[in-house]
Design a protein around this motif. Structure first.
Motif, PDB file in Angstrom:
ATOM      1  N   MET A   1     116.332 -22.562 119.424  1.00 19.99           N
ATOM      2  CA  MET A   1     116.220 -21.240 120.032  1.00 19.99           C
ATOM      3  C   MET A   1     114.817 -20.694 119.767  1.00 19.99           C
ATOM      4  SD  MET A   1     118.488 -17.824 119.308  1.00 19.99           S
ATOM      5  CE  MET A   1     120.002 -18.703 119.696  1.00 19.99           C
ATOM      6  N   ALA A   2     114.053 -20.508 120.792  1.00 18.64           N
ATOM      7  CA  ALA A   2     112.663 -20.065 120.643  1.00 18.64           C
ATOM      8  C   ALA A   2     112.590 -18.626 120.154  1.00 18.64           C
ATOM      9  CB  ALA A   2     111.930 -20.198 121.967  1.00 18.64           C
ATOM     10  N   ILE A   3     111.545 -18.350 119.386  1.00 29.90           N
ATOM     11  CA  ILE A   3     111.280 -16.993 118.916  1.00 29.90           C
ATOM     12  C   ILE A   3     110.200 -16.415 119.822  1.00 29.90           C
ATOM     13  CG2 ILE A   3     110.522 -15.584 116.965  1.00 29.90           C
ATOM     14  CD1 ILE A   3     111.476 -17.842 115.129  1.00 29.90           C
ATOM     15  N   THR A   4     110.594 -15.508 120.720  1.00 27.47           N
ATOM     16  CA  THR A   4     109.674 -15.022 121.764  1.00 27.47           C
ATOM     17  C   THR A   4     108.984 -13.718 121.414  1.00 27.47           C
ATOM     18  OG1 THR A   4     111.524 -13.954 122.883  1.00 27.47           O
ATOM     19  CG2 THR A   4     110.955 -16.199 123.568  1.00 27.47           C
ATOM     20  N   LYS A   5     109.579 -12.910 120.532  1.00 23.48           N
ATOM     21  CA  LYS A   5     108.990 -11.603 120.216  1.00 23.48           C
ATOM     22  C   LYS A   5     108.965 -11.390 118.697  1.00 23.48           C
ATOM     23  CE  LYS A   5     110.527  -9.492 124.553  1.00 23.48           C
ATOM     24  NZ  LYS A   5     111.294  -8.385 125.184  1.00 23.48           N
ATOM     25  N   TYR A  11     112.058  -7.108 109.280  1.00 23.86           N
ATOM     26  CA  TYR A  11     111.801  -8.063 108.203  1.00 23.86           C
ATOM     27  C   TYR A  11     111.849  -7.380 106.845  1.00 23.86           C
ATOM     28  CZ  TYR A  11     107.163  -5.964 108.799  1.00 23.86           C
ATOM     29  OH  TYR A  11     106.124  -5.075 108.922  1.00 23.86           O
ATOM     30  N   ASP A  12     112.001  -8.192 105.817  1.00 17.54           N
ATOM     31  CA  ASP A  12     111.996  -7.721 104.437  1.00 17.54           C
ATOM     32  C   ASP A  12     110.548  -7.444 104.015  1.00 17.54           C
ATOM     33  OD1 ASP A  12     111.724  -8.134 101.435  1.00 17.54           O
ATOM     34  OD2 ASP A  12     113.910  -8.203 101.610  1.00 17.54           O
ATOM     35  N   LYS A  24      97.562 -19.778 106.500  1.00 15.22           N
ATOM     36  CA  LYS A  24      98.413 -20.032 107.651  1.00 15.22           C
ATOM     37  C   LYS A  24      99.042 -21.416 107.574  1.00 15.22           C
ATOM     38  CE  LYS A  24      98.435 -19.618 112.690  1.00 15.22           C
ATOM     39  NZ  LYS A  24      97.638 -19.316 113.901  1.00 15.22           N
ATOM     40  N   GLU A  25      98.289 -22.400 107.118  1.00 13.18           N
ATOM     41  CA  GLU A  25      98.805 -23.768 107.026  1.00 13.18           C
ATOM     42  C   GLU A  25     100.049 -23.826 106.142  1.00 13.18           C
ATOM     43  OE1 GLU A  25      97.466 -28.166 105.334  1.00 13.18           O
ATOM     44  OE2 GLU A  25      96.067 -26.480 105.293  1.00 13.18           O
ATOM     45  N   ILE A  26     100.045 -23.060 105.039  1.00 20.85           N
ATOM     46  CA  ILE A  26     101.200 -23.027 104.141  1.00 20.85           C
ATOM     47  C   ILE A  26     102.409 -22.438 104.854  1.00 20.85           C
ATOM     48  CG2 ILE A  26     102.112 -22.020 102.011  1.00 20.85           C
ATOM     49  CD1 ILE A  26     100.054 -24.168 101.473  1.00 20.85           C
ATOM     50  N   LEU A  27     102.191 -21.353 105.592  1.00 21.66           N
ATOM     51  CA  LEU A  27     103.287 -20.695 106.297  1.00 21.66           C
ATOM     52  C   LEU A  27     103.868 -21.589 107.392  1.00 21.66           C
ATOM     53  CD1 LEU A  27     101.758 -17.105 106.634  1.00 21.66           C
ATOM     54  CD2 LEU A  27     103.163 -18.040 104.785  1.00 21.66           C
ATOM     55  N   LYS A  55     106.262 -12.406 109.375  1.00 22.00           N
ATOM     56  CA  LYS A  55     107.429 -11.644 109.836  1.00 22.00           C
ATOM     57  C   LYS A  55     108.621 -12.554 110.112  1.00 22.00           C
ATOM     58  CE  LYS A  55     104.691  -7.859 111.784  1.00 22.00           C
ATOM     59  NZ  LYS A  55     104.159  -7.221 113.015  1.00 22.00           N
ATOM     60  N   ILE A  56     108.359 -13.714 110.697  1.00 22.95           N
ATOM     61  CA  ILE A  56     109.447 -14.661 110.978  1.00 22.95           C
ATOM     62  C   ILE A  56     110.079 -15.149 109.676  1.00 22.95           C
ATOM     63  CG2 ILE A  56     109.975 -16.945 111.911  1.00 22.95           C
ATOM     64  CD1 ILE A  56     107.701 -16.426 113.973  1.00 22.95           C
ATOM     65  N   LEU A  57     109.236 -15.531 108.727  1.00 23.69           N
ATOM     66  CA  LEU A  57     109.745 -16.036 107.459  1.00 23.69           C
ATOM     67  C   LEU A  57     110.486 -14.959 106.684  1.00 23.69           C
ATOM     68  CD1 LEU A  57     106.655 -18.175 106.398  1.00 23.69           C
ATOM     69  CD2 LEU A  57     108.909 -19.062 107.035  1.00 23.69           C
ATOM     70  N   ALA A  58     110.045 -13.710 106.805  1.00 27.43           N
ATOM     71  CA  ALA A  58     110.661 -12.596 106.072  1.00 27.43           C
ATOM     72  C   ALA A  58     111.857 -12.012 106.811  1.00 27.43           C
ATOM     73  CB  ALA A  58     109.626 -11.509 105.810  1.00 27.43           C
ATOM     74  N   SER A  59     112.240 -12.624 107.934  1.00 31.09           N
ATOM     75  CA  SER A  59     113.405 -12.128 108.679  1.00 31.09           C
ATOM     76  C   SER A  59     114.352 -13.279 109.022  1.00 31.09           C
ATOM     77  CB  SER A  59     112.960 -11.406 109.956  1.00 31.09           C
ATOM     78  OG  SER A  59     112.172 -12.265 110.779  1.00 31.09           O
TER      79      SER A  59
END
Length: 424
Positions: A1-5, A11-12, A24-27, A55-59
């Motif tokens: 499922m793509a993350i479009t927005k 997010y936390d 960025k490479e780590i993320l 934001k993606i990782l924190a949500s």
């Protein structure tokens, strides 16, 4: 499922902030480790901005990211260095060499995730910490100990120390790693009560302080830790501690007596010796006795062993950059002086000469002959020699060696010396 927005995700904020210093490479690598759990595909560096990834990782990957950060904090708290951890992965986990070029704990942890080894984190911590201290705190017990029924004997030790001996400082021993010939333990020992001052409202579990808070004391019982490895070898056992034995003498004495049947263990432990160190020392002393140049004798011996050490490094399952760096450090090893203490034969309580001797002898008239004369007259039992690696001084005497001066040797210098002094 793509993350479009991604910018619209809730997010936390705490996790978002904690990710802010990360490259960025780590993320991207962290996202790719868990992307299938949210029905996404692995991404490249251009898929999202650094802020969007946070934001993606924190949500969407909040629990996974929190676990990753907790694992990182464990590595940091344990002060795990990447080099010994990489050696463990190369030698015991068969991780491909081209994947081992890591330069930070974040990269090390991501490698564990990517290789499916994160469940081995505690073992890696224990083994890498032991590897780091093997040369400086490793000693030899001149007998082979028994590992049979080890769990039962550990239970007996806990019962005896915490109940039968009426000790005021409780202890806990955990087995972190075990094979037929090696066991690694983590020991927890209470250090006794302390009574720091605190505000009373904290004890009452109040979140808001009063206008004028009252001061009181609390009693706390802190716990200190120690790691111990015992490894059976031919008719002997190597014992390694990751911290000095000060404050642990009584507990470790009882531990070895109850668990391994070795009474008064510290009186039986012997220093690890190096045939290479002993050979260099003997060559210098013998050269002086024969009227030859001790520096030339030492240099010849060091050069020969350096060539062997470089060949040994080349065979190691380490990244090319690490092997090249270790070889460069080995090539800096040279004899640099002598350290004589409490020697009445030359009427001195201490004499130390540490320098680049060839350069020094060329600038001070008579110093070279005086140095040779001093070595010739000094009591061999009072005398140690000094070499340098990367301009850091190391003393060797009676087949043992240790760093001189303030602070520890850099880990790569330490490892290069271990390889150099290991004649196996």
């Amino acid at each position: 499922m793509a993350i479009t927005k991604p910018d619209e995700l809730e997010y936390d904020e705490d996790i978002y902030r904690e990710l802010s210093p990360r490259r960025k490479e780590i993320l991207v690598r962290l996202f790719n480790c868990h992307c299938t759990e949210i029905e996404c595909r692995p991404i490249g560096k251009g898929a999202f901005s650094t802020d969007q990834l946070r934001k993606i990782l924190a949500s969407r990957l909040l629990d996974q990211t929190r676990r990753f950060l907790d694992h990182y904090q464990t590595l940091a708290d344990e002060n795990v260095r990447t080099d010994p951890a990489v050696e463990y992965l190369a030698q015991l986990q068969d991780v491909e060499t081209d994947k081992l070029n890591v330069s930070s704990r974040y990269e090390l942890l991501l490698l564990l995730y990517e290789e499916g080894l994160v469940d081995e984190l505690e073992v890696l911590i224990a083994r890498s910490r032991i590897r780091e201290y093997a040369a400086i705190r490793g000693r030899i017990l001149p007998c082979e100990i028994d590992f049979e029924a080890l769990d039962e004997r550990l239970d007996s030790f806990h019962e005896k120390w915490n109940h039968d001996l009426d000790q005021s400082t409780p202890i806990r021993v955990e087995t972190e790693f075990r094979t037929e010939s090696v066991s690694t333990f983590k020991l927890y020992l209470e250090t006794g009560p302390k009574h720091p001052e605190v505000f009373q409202f904290r004890r009452d579990d109040q979140s808001e302080p009063p206008t004028i808070p009252e001061v009181t004391t609390i009693e706390i019982h802190q716990v200190k830790t120690q790691r111990l490895q015992v490894e059976r070898r031919d008719s002997e056992t190597e014992v390694i501690l990751t911290k000095p034995e000060s404050g642990w003498h009584t507990a470790l004495t009882q531990f070895f007596a109850t668990v391994f049947g070795v009474e008064d263990v510290f009186s039986k432990l012997e220093a690890r010796t190096s045939e290479v160190a002993a050979e260099v020392e003997e060559e210098m002393v013998e050269a002086v006795k024969l009227g030859n140049d001790p520096l030339a004798a030492a240099a010849s011996c060091i050069e020969a062993r350096s060539e062997e050490a470089i060949e040994d490094i080349e065979k190691m399952d380490l990244p090319l950059e690490t092997r090249d760096d270790l070889k460069d450090r080995v090539q800096t090893i040279e004899i640099s002086g002598s350290n004589i203490t409490d020697d009445q034969s030359i009427s001195t309580s201490r004499f130390q000469l540490v320098a680049t001797l060839e350069n020094l002898f060329g600038t001070v008239d008579g110093l070279e002959e005086g140095f040779r004369d001093l070595i010739r007259k000094a009591d061999s039992e009072k005398q140690a020699f000094v070499l340098t690696i990367s301009n850091r001084s190391v003393e060797f005497k009676d087949g043992t060696w240790q760093s001189l001066g303030q602070g520890r040797l850099p880990s790569r210098d330490q490892r290069a010396l271990e390889i150099f002094f290991d004649s196996a």
